[in-house]
Write a protein that holds these residues in place. Structure first.
Motif, PDB file in Angstrom:
ATOM      1  N   LYS A 120      32.402  35.684  36.682  1.00 47.78           N
ATOM      2  CA  LYS A 120      31.054  35.271  37.072  1.00 47.78           C
ATOM      3  C   LYS A 120      31.071  34.211  38.168  1.00 47.78           C
ATOM      4  CE  LYS A 120      28.910  36.318  32.600  1.00 47.78           C
ATOM      5  NZ  LYS A 120      28.169  35.772  31.434  1.00 47.78           N
ATOM      6  N   ASP A 121      32.107  33.383  38.168  1.00 48.38           N
ATOM      7  CA  ASP A 121      32.192  32.344  39.197  1.00 48.38           C
ATOM      8  C   ASP A 121      32.847  32.842  40.476  1.00 48.38           C
ATOM      9  OD1 ASP A 121      34.741  32.686  38.271  1.00 48.38           O
ATOM     10  OD2 ASP A 121      35.121  30.565  37.821  1.00 48.38           O
ATOM     11  N   GLY A 122      33.157  34.131  40.537  1.00 45.27           N
ATOM     12  CA  GLY A 122      33.762  34.703  41.730  1.00 45.27           C
ATOM     13  C   GLY A 122      35.275  34.685  41.755  1.00 45.27           C
ATOM     14  N   MET A 123      35.887  34.114  40.732  1.00 44.01           N
ATOM     15  CA  MET A 123      37.342  34.074  40.670  1.00 44.01           C
ATOM     16  C   MET A 123      37.887  35.459  40.310  1.00 44.01           C
ATOM     17  SD  MET A 123      39.962  31.962  40.988  1.00 44.01           S
ATOM     18  CE  MET A 123      39.253  30.330  40.737  1.00 44.01           C
ATOM     19  N   ILE A 124      38.992  35.865  40.944  1.00 48.37           N
ATOM     20  CA  ILE A 124      39.657  37.123  40.611  1.00 48.37           C
ATOM     21  C   ILE A 124      40.762  36.822  39.615  1.00 48.37           C
ATOM     22  CG2 ILE A 124      40.955  39.095  41.492  1.00 48.37           C
ATOM     23  CD1 ILE A 124      38.114  39.048  42.463  1.00 48.37           C
ATOM     24  N   THR A 125      40.703  37.463  38.468  1.00 56.08           N
ATOM     25  CA  THR A 125      41.706  37.275  37.426  1.00 56.08           C
ATOM     26  C   THR A 125      42.340  38.615  37.062  1.00 56.08           C
ATOM     27  OG1 THR A 125      40.085  37.555  35.641  1.00 56.08           O
ATOM     28  CG2 THR A 125      40.443  35.305  36.474  1.00 56.08           C
ATOM     29  N   LEU A 146      39.647  46.650  57.137  1.00 51.52           N
ATOM     30  CA  LEU A 146      39.402  46.922  55.722  1.00 51.52           C
ATOM     31  C   LEU A 146      39.013  45.644  54.996  1.00 51.52           C
ATOM     32  CD1 LEU A 146      39.597  48.571  53.042  1.00 51.52           C
ATOM     33  CD2 LEU A 146      42.051  48.115  53.080  1.00 51.52           C
ATOM     34  N   ALA A 147      38.018  45.761  54.117  1.00 47.68           N
ATOM     35  CA  ALA A 147      37.631  44.658  53.235  1.00 47.68           C
ATOM     36  C   ALA A 147      37.410  45.241  51.841  1.00 47.68           C
ATOM     37  CB  ALA A 147      36.364  43.974  53.740  1.00 47.68           C
ATOM     38  N   LEU A 148      37.644  44.423  50.818  1.00 44.08           N
ATOM     39  CA  LEU A 148      37.494  44.858  49.428  1.00 44.08           C
ATOM     40  C   LEU A 148      36.222  44.260  48.836  1.00 44.08           C
ATOM     41  CD1 LEU A 148      41.075  44.679  47.852  1.00 44.08           C
ATOM     42  CD2 LEU A 148      39.687  46.717  48.231  1.00 44.08           C
ATOM     43  N   LEU A 149      35.320  45.130  48.433  1.00 44.54           N
ATOM     44  CA  LEU A 149      34.061  44.693  47.817  1.00 44.54           C
ATOM     45  C   LEU A 149      34.237  44.687  46.311  1.00 44.54           C
ATOM     46  CD1 LEU A 149      31.091  43.929  48.351  1.00 44.54           C
ATOM     47  CD2 LEU A 149      30.528  46.365  48.103  1.00 44.54           C
ATOM     48  N   ALA A 150      34.060  43.513  45.705  1.00 41.72           N
ATOM     49  CA  ALA A 150      34.241  43.366  44.260  1.00 41.72           C
ATOM     50  C   ALA A 150      32.982  43.783  43.515  1.00 41.72           C
ATOM     51  CB  ALA A 150      34.616  41.926  43.925  1.00 41.72           C
ATOM     52  N   GLY A 151      33.067  43.800  42.191  1.00 42.41           N
ATOM     53  CA  GLY A 151      31.959  44.247  41.357  1.00 42.41           C
ATOM     54  C   GLY A 151      30.755  43.324  41.380  1.00 42.41           C
ATOM     55  N   ASN A 152      30.909  42.099  41.882  1.00 38.34           N
ATOM     56  CA  ASN A 152      29.780  41.165  41.965  1.00 38.34           C
ATOM     57  C   ASN A 152      29.047  41.272  43.305  1.00 38.34           C
ATOM     58  OD1 ASN A 152      31.727  40.079  43.612  1.00 38.34           O
ATOM     59  ND2 ASN A 152      31.508  37.976  42.844  1.00 38.34           N
ATOM     60  N   GLY A 153      29.426  42.258  44.138  1.00 39.03           N
ATOM     61  CA  GLY A 153      28.768  42.435  45.427  1.00 39.03           C
ATOM     62  C   GLY A 153      29.291  41.536  46.518  1.00 39.03           C
ATOM     63  N   CYS A 154      30.398  40.842  46.271  1.00 40.62           N
ATOM     64  CA  CYS A 154      30.999  39.958  47.267  1.00 40.62           C
ATOM     65  C   CYS A 154      32.375  40.488  47.661  1.00 40.62           C
ATOM     66  CB  CYS A 154      31.130  38.538  46.722  1.00 40.62           C
ATOM     67  SG  CYS A 154      29.540  37.758  46.333  1.00 40.62           S
ATOM     68  N   PHE A 155      32.815  40.086  48.838  1.00 39.16           N
ATOM     69  CA  PHE A 155      34.086  40.556  49.353  1.00 39.16           C
ATOM     70  C   PHE A 155      35.225  39.620  48.946  1.00 39.16           C
ATOM     71  CE2 PHE A 155      31.010  42.626  52.083  1.00 39.16           C
ATOM     72  CZ  PHE A 155      31.527  43.916  52.195  1.00 39.16           C
ATOM     73  N   VAL A 156      36.370  40.217  48.673  1.00 40.39           N
ATOM     74  CA  VAL A 156      37.543  39.465  48.221  1.00 40.39           C
ATOM     75  C   VAL A 156      38.158  38.724  49.398  1.00 40.39           C
ATOM     76  CG1 VAL A 156      39.819  39.631  47.141  1.00 40.39           C
ATOM     77  CG2 VAL A 156      37.971  41.156  46.405  1.00 40.39           C
ATOM     78  N   ALA A 164      43.678  30.386  46.166  1.00 41.50           N
ATOM     79  CA  ALA A 164      43.246  31.227  45.051  1.00 41.50           C
ATOM     80  C   ALA A 164      42.523  32.453  45.597  1.00 41.50           C
ATOM     81  CB  ALA A 164      42.332  30.441  44.115  1.00 41.50           C
ATOM     82  N   VAL A 165      42.560  33.555  44.840  1.00 37.10           N
ATOM     83  CA  VAL A 165      41.902  34.795  45.254  1.00 37.10           C
ATOM     84  C   VAL A 165      40.504  34.809  44.649  1.00 37.10           C
ATOM     85  CG1 VAL A 165      42.041  37.306  45.278  1.00 37.10           C
ATOM     86  CG2 VAL A 165      44.128  35.945  45.344  1.00 37.10           C
ATOM     87  N   VAL A 166      39.484  34.922  45.499  1.00 42.08           N
ATOM     88  CA  VAL A 166      38.097  34.821  45.058  1.00 42.08           C
ATOM     89  C   VAL A 166      37.263  35.904  45.742  1.00 42.08           C
ATOM     90  CG1 VAL A 166      38.217  32.334  44.619  1.00 42.08           C
ATOM     91  CG2 VAL A 166      37.606  33.158  46.899  1.00 42.08           C
ATOM     92  N   ALA A 167      36.055  36.088  45.236  1.00 39.98           N
ATOM     93  CA  ALA A 167      35.071  36.979  45.862  1.00 39.98           C
ATOM     94  C   ALA A 167      33.748  36.228  45.871  1.00 39.98           C
ATOM     95  CB  ALA A 167      34.967  38.297  45.100  1.00 39.98           C
ATOM     96  N   LEU A 168      33.409  35.588  47.017  1.00 36.79           N
ATOM     97  CA  LEU A 168      32.273  34.678  47.067  1.00 36.79           C
ATOM     98  C   LEU A 168      31.251  35.018  48.149  1.00 36.79           C
ATOM     99  CD1 LEU A 168      34.227  31.309  46.656  1.00 36.79           C
ATOM    100  CD2 LEU A 168      32.990  32.570  44.876  1.00 36.79           C
TER     101      LEU A 168
END
Length: 258
Positions: A120-125, A146-156, A164-168
């Motif tokens: 939920k905080d955008g952290m990739i675990t 190429l970009a990776l779109l995570a399940g929260n609608g933000c890019f990795v 740290a790896v995040v999606a914000l």
């Protein structure tokens, strides 16, 4: 006359002339096809860059920057690893297994047997045992990047403060550009056997085919004046050659057209 028939006939040989040796015909060997060398893959230990969604499956490595890969930690978090030397591939902890979920989404499993997930905080675990919406990622290809779109609608991306790896972020910038590399066996990169007439843009392709097939009785080349956007549409639909033939037939100068 039967005695003369038994004599073997040959060419006239003059006195003192040495017989010439017969030249043996050498069998023509097919020239080996030129093969393209993927210099980029060689610099990464043979791991080549995925350019389509279908390339992202099996063992993969996620590269940010140059020769730096996402590394799995034993606490379920991820960080950006140290840069590798040229010709070195990723380390074991930097290798993931990619599983296509559907035609657009893929899931990644780390070497610890856990799926990557966006919190939920955008952290990739990497602590999930099963795949839900939050464990799915959508590879987005655009302009060769190429970009990776995570399940929260933000890019990795990688947080520049602590790696740290995040999606914000909702939009993809340079920090979100990623390279997914794979070591999967692929067909040898032989040069594509593209016909000479199909080299160039669609306008040039049409001219090439007109030069090949059209009769020039008055030495004037005739090109169909209709909108050329139809050629682009025909290429996408896989009927380019048929459309070119139809356009040439309208000029009534093609020996293959009625």
């Amino acid at each position: 006359m039967s005695e003369y028939d038994c004599v073997r006939r040959g060419r006239l040989v003059l006195k003192g002339e040495l017989p010439k040796k017969r030249k043996q015909k050498k069998e023509k060997k097919d020239k080996p096809k030129k093969r393209r060398v993927d210099e980029d893959a060689l610099k990464h230990g043979g791991w080549w860059k995925a350019t389509t969604f279908n390339d992202i499956r099996g063992s993969v490595a996620i590269e940010y920057g140059r020769n730096s890969y996402i590394t799995a930690l034993d606490n379920g978090l991820f960080t950006l690893g140290a840069p590798h030397n040229d010709n070195d591939g990723p380390s074991p902890e930097e290798i993931f297994t990619a599983f296509p979920i559907n035609d657009t989404h893929v899931a990644f499993k780390s070497g610890y047997g856990k799926y990557l997930k966006v919190e939920k905080d955008g952290m990739i675990t990497g602590r999930s045992d099963a795949v839900s919406a939050m464990e799915q990622f959508e590879p987005v290809f655009q302009d060769g990047k190429l970009a990776l779109l995570a399940g929260n609608g933000c890019f990795v991306s990688v947080d520049p403060e602590d790696d740290a790896v995040v999606a914000l972020r909702k939009t993809a910038g340079e920090a979100e550009v990623v390279s997914i590399r794979t070591c999967a066996v692929r067909e040898l990169n032989t040069e594509k056997e593209v016909p000479e007439e199909e080299i160039g843009n669609l306008e040039q392709v049409e001219i090439n085919y007109v030069k090949k097939f059209q009769k020039f009785q008055d030495k004037k080349m005739r090109i169909c004046a209709e909108d050329k956007t139809a050629l682009d549409k025909a290429k996408k639909e896989g009927i380019l050659h048929q459309t070119l033939l139809d356009r040439r037939s309208k000029m009534k100068s093609d020996r293959y057209c009625k």
